[in-house]
Design a protein around this motif. Sequence first.
Motif, PDB file in Angstrom:
ATOM      1  N   GLY A 175       0.803  -1.220   0.000  1.00 16.60           N
ATOM      2  CA  GLY A 175       0.000   0.000   0.000  1.00 16.60           C
ATOM      3  C   GLY A 175       0.831   1.263   0.000  1.00 16.60           C
ATOM      4  N   ARG A 176       2.092   1.169   0.388  1.00 15.30           N
ATOM      5  CA  ARG A 176       2.971   2.338   0.373  1.00 15.30           C
ATOM      6  C   ARG A 176       3.552   2.617  -1.010  1.00 15.30           C
ATOM      7  N   LEU A 177       3.395   1.683  -1.916  1.00 14.02           N
ATOM      8  CA  LEU A 177       3.988   1.817  -3.247  1.00 14.02           C
ATOM      9  C   LEU A 177       3.028   2.503  -4.212  1.00 14.02           C
ATOM     10  N   PRO A 178       3.555   3.257  -5.180  1.00 20.30           N
ATOM     11  CA  PRO A 178       2.693   3.726  -6.273  1.00 20.30           C
ATOM     12  C   PRO A 178       2.076   2.534  -6.992  1.00 20.30           C
ATOM     13  N   ALA A 179       0.907   2.707  -7.547  1.00 18.72           N
ATOM     14  CA  ALA A 179       0.182   1.586  -8.151  1.00 18.72           C
ATOM     15  C   ALA A 179       0.999   0.871  -9.208  1.00 18.72           C
ATOM     16  N   GLU A 180       1.765   1.616 -10.027  1.00 20.91           N
ATOM     17  CA  GLU A 180       2.515   0.973 -11.099  1.00 20.91           C
ATOM     18  C   GLU A 180       3.671   0.119 -10.586  1.00 20.91           C
TER      19      GLU A 180
END
Length: 307
Positions: free
Chosen positions: A164-169
């Motif tokens: 969840g901390r990562l950008p979607a891509e």
Amino acid sequence: MDENAPQGTQPPVPPTEGLDRRAELSEFLRTRRARLQPHDVGLPSYGRHRRVPGLRREELAQLAGVSVAYYTRLEQGNGRNVSAEVLDAIARALRLTDAEHAHLTHLAKPAAHKKKRVPRAQQLRPAVAQLLDAMDGVPAYVVGRRSDILGWNRLAAALFGDWGRLPAEERNWARLVFLDEHMRELFADTWAQKASDIVSFLRMDAGCYPNDPLLSALVGELSVKSEEFRSLWATHDVREKGHGVKRLRHPLVGELTLSFETMSLSDGAEQSLVTYHAEPGSPSAEGLRLLASWGVDAVDSSRHEVS
């Protein structure tokens, strides 16, 4: 399921040309032929010094019952008019697995798979998201095309990292495995197998969706950034997602031996539910229990920190 998991279309990326289907077909056949020796298929081997690795084209054509000229055209990427019967014969001669046979058919006869030419946006059904939430004691996530991670539960986040901390891509197994050092440490001595599996799955996607710009962009990015990816991509190995055992080395609970299962969702969305579990009563089961008790608080707090 983590509320930050992507629920709709993947973020746009700059347009990219698709993969060259003819080149993919040519290289796939060449690499499959190169891994077989005459004695593997009951043919005599004349001379100690062969100019090509594996079977010659004429040997493969003989086994498949087609002319050398016909097979040569096919291996050069011209499979437009090839019949299913000929592909079956070539698959038998090359001793292809079911996954490899399907991949060959996708590459050689794309007209038979028109419905797969334009990938649909990847979405996680609400009922599947609820199922993930209900699986409290089992790390679980849903993976879609291109190895995109579409949804997960709290224990999966505690085990693999807070996606969840990562950008979607960046919620993508291929990017994580090849570009994130944490994954090398986590998968430890099973990292090489995980990497090989991921590339094999991407190859299957490439056969189904050679014109997918997102897949082409992903392959291009990883080819530039990872020598290991380039080497594995060049093997043209393909396999379906399945089941097995992974040994993980978690920074909080130590060594974990977990069995994983991959279950295809039945609504045609080309998504799979992946679960991990430990043998009941084992040290790994205790490790998962401890991780669950720690992971709920950690992931809950992070859910309010991500926009």
